[in-house]
Design an enzyme around this catalytic site. Structure first.
Site, PDB file in Angstrom:
ATOM      1  N   ASP A  13      72.522  95.870  70.552  1.00 30.54           N
ATOM      2  CA  ASP A  13      72.627  97.124  71.591  1.00 30.54           C
ATOM      3  C   ASP A  13      74.201  97.213  71.900  1.00 30.54           C
ATOM      4  OD1 ASP A  13      69.934  97.773  71.404  1.00 30.54           O
ATOM      5  OD2 ASP A  13      69.592  96.431  73.140  1.00 30.54           O
ATOM      6  N   LYS A  16      76.437  99.814  67.791  1.00 30.61           N
ATOM      7  CA  LYS A  16      76.526 100.054  66.620  1.00 30.61           C
ATOM      8  C   LYS A  16      76.256 101.389  65.923  1.00 30.61           C
ATOM      9  CE  LYS A  16      73.334  96.785  66.065  1.00 30.61           C
ATOM     10  NZ  LYS A  16      73.165  96.369  67.613  1.00 30.61           N
ATOM     11  N   GLY A  40      67.150 100.217  67.777  1.00 37.44           N
ATOM     12  CA  GLY A  40      67.334 101.474  68.460  1.00 37.44           C
ATOM     13  C   GLY A  40      68.587 101.688  68.803  1.00 37.44           C
ATOM     14  N   HIS A  41      68.976 102.841  67.772  1.00 36.46           N
ATOM     15  CA  HIS A  41      70.495 103.100  67.665  1.00 36.46           C
ATOM     16  C   HIS A  41      70.843 104.510  68.345  1.00 36.46           C
ATOM     17  CE1 HIS A  41      71.063 100.170  64.102  1.00 36.46           C
ATOM     18  NE2 HIS A  41      70.576  99.465  65.434  1.00 36.46           N
ATOM     19  N   GLN A 223      70.214  94.720  65.007  1.00 38.62           N
ATOM     20  CA  GLN A 223      70.161  93.594  66.118  1.00 38.62           C
ATOM     21  C   GLN A 223      71.685  92.884  66.055  1.00 38.62           C
ATOM     22  OE1 GLN A 223      67.536  93.571  63.310  1.00 38.62           O
ATOM     23  NE2 GLN A 223      66.737  95.070  64.980  1.00 38.62           N
TER      24      GLN A 223
HETATM   25  P1  GDP Z   1      72.759  99.783  69.281  1.00 39.17           P
HETATM   26  O1  GDP Z   1      71.610  99.340  69.125  1.00 39.17           O
HETATM   27  O2  GDP Z   1      73.817  98.854  68.644  1.00 39.17           O
HETATM   28  O3  GDP Z   1      73.242 101.100  68.258  1.00 39.17           O
HETATM   29  O4  GDP Z   1      73.287 100.283  70.522  1.00 39.17           O
HETATM   30  P2  GDP Z   1      72.204 101.105  71.561  1.00 39.17           P
HETATM   31  O5  GDP Z   1      72.266 102.551  71.009  1.00 39.17           O
HETATM   32  O6  GDP Z   1      70.854 100.415  71.650  1.00 39.17           O
HETATM   33  O7  GDP Z   1      72.999 100.949  72.800  1.00 39.17           O
HETATM   34  C1  GDP Z   1      74.259 101.317  73.199  1.00 39.17           C
HETATM   35  C2  GDP Z   1      74.345 102.526  74.366  1.00 39.17           C
HETATM   36  O8  GDP Z   1      75.372 102.663  74.638  1.00 39.17           O
HETATM   37  C3  GDP Z   1      73.735 103.827  73.911  1.00 39.17           C
HETATM   38  O9  GDP Z   1      73.212 104.532  74.696  1.00 39.17           O
HETATM   39  C4  GDP Z   1      75.341 104.529  73.346  1.00 39.17           C
HETATM   40  O10 GDP Z   1      75.237 105.890  73.348  1.00 39.17           O
HETATM   41  C5  GDP Z   1      76.417 103.992  74.530  1.00 39.17           C
HETATM   42  N1  GDP Z   1      77.478 103.574  74.093  1.00 39.17           N
HETATM   43  C6  GDP Z   1      78.068 103.557  72.998  1.00 39.17           C
HETATM   44  N2  GDP Z   1      79.260 103.307  72.922  1.00 39.17           N
HETATM   45  C7  GDP Z   1      79.625 103.498  74.210  1.00 39.17           C
HETATM   46  C8  GDP Z   1      80.945 103.602  75.015  1.00 39.17           C
HETATM   47  O11 GDP Z   1      82.192 103.213  74.424  1.00 39.17           O
HETATM   48  N3  GDP Z   1      80.836 103.818  76.309  1.00 39.17           N
HETATM   49  C9  GDP Z   1      79.658 104.235  77.007  1.00 39.17           C
HETATM   50  N4  GDP Z   1      79.696 104.623  78.216  1.00 39.17           N
HETATM   51  N5  GDP Z   1      78.569 104.282  76.187  1.00 39.17           N
HETATM   52  C10 GDP Z   1      78.399 103.790  74.843  1.00 39.17           C
HETATM   53  P1  IMO Z   2      69.663  96.966  67.876  1.00 41.17           P
HETATM   54  O1  IMO Z   2      69.580  97.138  66.329  1.00 41.17           O
HETATM   55  C1  IMO Z   2      68.329  94.240  71.114  1.00 41.17           C
HETATM   56  C2  IMO Z   2      65.060  91.421  69.978  1.00 41.17           C
HETATM   57  C3  IMO Z   2      63.890  91.483  70.870  1.00 41.17           C
HETATM   58  C4  IMO Z   2      63.371  90.202  70.898  1.00 41.17           C
HETATM   59  C5  IMO Z   2      63.604  89.595  69.673  1.00 41.17           C
HETATM   60  C6  IMO Z   2      62.620  89.561  68.655  1.00 41.17           C
HETATM   61  O2  IMO Z   2      69.007  98.155  68.779  1.00 41.17           O
HETATM   62  O3  IMO Z   2      70.594  96.192  68.584  1.00 41.17           O
HETATM   63  P2  IMO Z   2      61.544  91.525  67.168  1.00 41.17           P
HETATM   64  O4  IMO Z   2      60.894  92.685  67.458  1.00 41.17           O
HETATM   65  O5  IMO Z   2      62.724  91.854  66.412  1.00 41.17           O
HETATM   66  O6  IMO Z   2      60.679  90.306  66.418  1.00 41.17           O
HETATM   67  O7  IMO Z   2      61.991  90.782  68.538  1.00 41.17           O
HETATM   68  O8  IMO Z   2      64.874  90.566  69.131  1.00 41.17           O
HETATM   69  N1  IMO Z   2      65.530  92.660  69.367  1.00 41.17           N
HETATM   70  C7  IMO Z   2      66.586  93.239  69.767  1.00 41.17           C
HETATM   71  N2  IMO Z   2      67.279  93.381  70.923  1.00 41.17           N
HETATM   72  N3  IMO Z   2      68.546  95.264  70.224  1.00 41.17           N
HETATM   73  C8  IMO Z   2      67.847  95.390  69.001  1.00 41.17           C
HETATM   74  O9  IMO Z   2      68.165  95.988  68.055  1.00 41.17           O
HETATM   75  C9  IMO Z   2      66.746  94.426  68.843  1.00 41.17           C
HETATM   76  N4  IMO Z   2      65.953  93.921  67.850  1.00 41.17           N
HETATM   77  C10 IMO Z   2      65.188  93.221  68.454  1.00 41.17           C
HETATM   78  O10 IMO Z   2      63.917  92.242  71.961  1.00 41.17           O
HETATM   79  O11 IMO Z   2      64.038  89.507  72.225  1.00 41.17           O
HETATM   80 MG    MG Z   3      69.940  99.194  70.216  1.00 33.48          MG
END
Ligand code: GDP
Ligand code: IMO
Ligand code: MG
Length: 427
Positions: A13, A16, A40-41, A223
């Protein structure tokens, strides 16, 4: 031969999806190489927000071919619903390629994930419940079902039967669940086969040919480094290799082809699920980071655990991935703090430790040693260049760079595509 890997440097999170989407306009292929719909991206394009789970974030860039590599685990029902969701919003998904060697998350893998967690009780991992671990376990146990198996009914039936032989014993005798019949699973899987068929391809051949033709290929990790099955905080990890080496095995591309490895690094730290987290905050600062950063899981909707930046982890990510650059995200979230603590080392049993301890016991005992940096109060979301940032924000970035061991080549100052400061070009 420009092949880039983009991966999470912390516990996932990090942003990415946004970073991949940003580069998507300039690359020819975006490849997922591990994980599945546990990811979850979030990608924000103008006033549109997309949540992608299984599909590579490059799917939103029209010129880019999205690829699901052999190292990914694919839940066919999720795949089809994610595709139709995007189609309904006018996104063309017809270029998608899926490796025939990718493994299928079957309904029984999802069941096993859920019952295993339930039985672990307070020792549970806090998985996403999407069947990820059990599917990779089947792959390693050589009883997995691959995408290509959907196109040979007799083989599919034999393989599902073989997988269920043991699983049904466990489900009925240990977990007190009903047995699952092979017929029922085969019927469900065959129901997806024709819809998926147009996308299935020899992705290893296609990607290697693309690299020979000097096309730009971006490998997008799911991840993060600390969730890696080998290099993460085992057993509180996911069941695949998000680290850079995973891109090679998960896509069938040799390490000599990779030219750049970009670590996505949040300006503070978050984690979802169980496991150690030295800089975790349980006070109002943690609550504020969660609120201002919108730190809620995209896949499971769980609140993310929040804490200060941890340079020990960043250094570790640089090392195990051979990072060439960092993309620092969410710097804007830190606006408003007068002082910002940054963890520079750990104290473990009275001793100062500079590097991540390999021993799980030591890591569980690690207490953060903080240095405090002065904060800033100016809105930075409109900053377009490094010099637009207030001096204290510049110094915060420079300090993180110094501690983390690789140059910070881009800075996120908001969720949108444009809310990024580019320092060194990635391409
Ligand atoms: P990922 O799993 O690595 O793709 O990240 P997630 O999407 O799960 O979580 C990142 C969150 O931060 C998302 O809601 C993005 O829209 C948000 N985000 C990404 N870059 C930035 C940033 O530079 N500033 C802010 N405020 N939000 C960001
Ligand atoms: P992105 O790509 C954050 C965590 C789960 C749990 C552990 C194992 O959005 O960064 P799993 O279902 O993979 O066997 O769960 O890994 N986990 C993540 N945490 N971002 C993710 O993906 C994750 N994918 C799995 O919460 O702790
Ligand atoms: Mg994510």
């Amino acid at each position: 031969m420009p092949a880039l890997v983009l991966l999470g440097a912390q516990w996932g999170d990090e942003g990415k999806g946004k970073a991949t989407d940003l580069l998507g306009g300039s690359v020819d292929y975006v490849v997922r190489y591990q994980g599945g719909n546990n990811a979850g991206h979030t990608v924000v394009v103008g006033d549109q927000k997309y949540a992608l789970h299984l599909l590579p974030s490059g799917i939103l860039s029209p010129g880019c071919t999205p690829v699901i590599g052999n190292g990914v685990v694919v839940d066919p029902s999720v795949l089809l619903s994610e595709l139709s969701g995007l189609n309904e919003r006018g996104v063309d998904t017809s270029k998608l390629l899926i490796s025939g060697n990718a493994h299928i998350i079957t309904p029984y893998n999802v069941t096993v994930d859920k019952v295993t967690e339930r039985f672990l009780g307070k020792r549970k991992i806090g998985t996403t419940g999407r069947g990820i671990g059990p599917t990779y376990a089947d792959k390693i146990n050589r009883v997995g079902i691959r995408v290509q198996d959907l196109y040979d009914e007799s083989i599919l039936h034999q393989k599902v039967e073989a997988a269920l032989d043991v699983k049904n014993q466990v489900l009925t005798k240990l977990y007190n669940r009903r047995a699952i019949t092979a017929d029922q699973v085969v019927e469900e899987l065959l129901g997806y086969a024709e819809q998926i068929k147009p996308y299935v391809a020899d992705t290893v051949l296609i990607l290697n040919q693309a690299l020979e033709d000097d096309k730009v290929v971006l490998f997008e990790g799911g991840q993060g480094t600390l969730l890696d099955i080998d290099h993460g905080t085992y057993p509180f990890v996911t069941s695949s290799n998000p680290t850079a080496g995973g891109a090679c095995t998960g896509a069938g591309v040799g390490p000599t082809k990779i030219s750049r490895v970009i670590g996505i690094l949040k300006a503070y730290t978050t984690r979802v699920g169980a496991g150690p987290f030295p800089t975790e905050l349980f006070d109002e600062d943690g609550e504020a980071l969660r609120r201002i950063g919108g730190e809620r899981g995209v896949t499971t909707g769980r609140d993310r655990r929040c804490g200060w930046f941890d340079a020990v982890i960043a250094r570790y990510a640089t090392r195990v991935n051979g990072l060439t650059d960092f993309f620092l995200t969410k710097l804007d979230v830190l606006t408003g703090w007068e002082q910002i603590p940054v963890c520079v080392a750990y104290e473990i049993d009275g001793k100062r430790v500079e590097e991540l301890p390999y021993s799980q016991t030591d890591f569980h005992h690690a207490k953060p040693v903080y240095e405090t940096l002065p904060g800033w109060s100016e809105d930075i979301s409109k900053a377009k260049s490094f010099s637009d940032l207030p001096k204290n924000a510049q110094n915060y970035v420079k300090a993180l760079e110094e501690m983390s061991g690789a140059p910070i080549s881009a800075i996120g100052v908001g969720p949108g595509r444009d809310e990024t400061i580019e320092i060194n070009s990635f391409l």
